[in-house]
Design a protein around this motif. Sequence first.
Motif, PDB file in Angstrom:
ATOM      1  N   GLN A   2      55.177  40.902  15.386  1.00 46.75           N
ATOM      2  CA  GLN A   2      55.235  42.347  15.608  1.00 46.75           C
ATOM      3  C   GLN A   2      56.622  42.789  16.057  1.00 46.75           C
ATOM      4  N   THR A  26      42.190  35.476  12.648  1.00 48.61           N
ATOM      5  CA  THR A  26      41.413  36.634  13.092  1.00 48.61           C
ATOM      6  C   THR A  26      41.606  37.801  12.124  1.00 48.61           C
ATOM      7  N   ALA A  27      40.784  38.814  12.275  1.00 47.95           N
ATOM      8  CA  ALA A  27      40.928  40.023  11.463  1.00 47.95           C
ATOM      9  C   ALA A  27      42.303  40.641  11.682  1.00 47.95           C
ATOM     10  N   SER A  28      42.733  40.690  12.909  1.00 48.15           N
ATOM     11  CA  SER A  28      44.035  41.272  13.230  1.00 48.15           C
ATOM     12  C   SER A  28      45.172  40.488  12.584  1.00 48.15           C
ATOM     13  N   ALA A  29      45.097  39.172  12.642  1.00 47.99           N
ATOM     14  CA  ALA A  29      46.146  38.334  12.042  1.00 47.99           C
ATOM     15  C   ALA A  29      46.224  38.552  10.534  1.00 47.99           C
ATOM     16  N   SER A  31      45.189  41.231   8.911  1.00 48.25           N
ATOM     17  CA  SER A  31      45.646  42.598   8.684  1.00 48.25           C
ATOM     18  C   SER A  31      47.164  42.686   8.788  1.00 48.25           C
ATOM     19  N   ASP A  32      47.709  42.115   9.846  1.00 48.62           N
ATOM     20  CA  ASP A  32      49.174  42.121  10.027  1.00 48.62           C
ATOM     21  C   ASP A  32      49.863  41.440   8.848  1.00 48.62           C
ATOM     22  N   THR A  53      40.315  40.474   6.165  1.00 49.50           N
ATOM     23  CA  THR A  53      40.185  41.313   7.363  1.00 49.50           C
ATOM     24  C   THR A  53      38.840  42.023   7.349  1.00 49.50           C
ATOM     25  N   ASP A  57      35.931  41.781  10.013  1.00 48.00           N
ATOM     26  CA  ASP A  57      35.684  43.001  10.785  1.00 48.00           C
ATOM     27  C   ASP A  57      35.408  44.150   9.809  1.00 48.00           C
ATOM     28  N   SER A  60      37.025  47.603  10.221  1.00 50.06           N
ATOM     29  CA  SER A  60      38.476  47.685  10.352  1.00 50.06           C
ATOM     30  C   SER A  60      39.070  48.800   9.487  1.00 50.06           C
ATOM     31  N   SER A  62      42.234  49.344   9.330  1.00 52.74           N
ATOM     32  CA  SER A  62      43.425  48.758   8.722  1.00 52.74           C
ATOM     33  C   SER A  62      43.094  48.069   7.408  1.00 52.74           C
TER      34      SER A  62
END
Length: 85
Positions: A2, A26-29, A31-32, A53, A57, A60, A62
């Motif tokens: 980030q 993870t979903a966040s990973a 997504s990023d 993602t 999730d 989400s 994103s």
Amino acid sequence: GQAYWNLGRMAEALEHFEAAAAIKPTASAHSDLGWALYMQDRADEALGHFERTAALDPASASAASGRISVLTDRGERDKAYQLAQ
């Protein structure tokens, strides 16, 4: 990743996002990583991460916006519209 993203250093951000998704998927990973790939004009790869993602999730925003962005860029507006509903 980030911090590099915020500095506009996309290649370095991408490396870190790839490592993060490999270590802890993870979903966040994902997504990023999807957004970093998308910003590097690697939409096909990005779409796969946005789909992961969404699988991790389903709520989400994103993931939804990423998938819609890729589909719209491809000219698949009907699919993008369905996702937006």
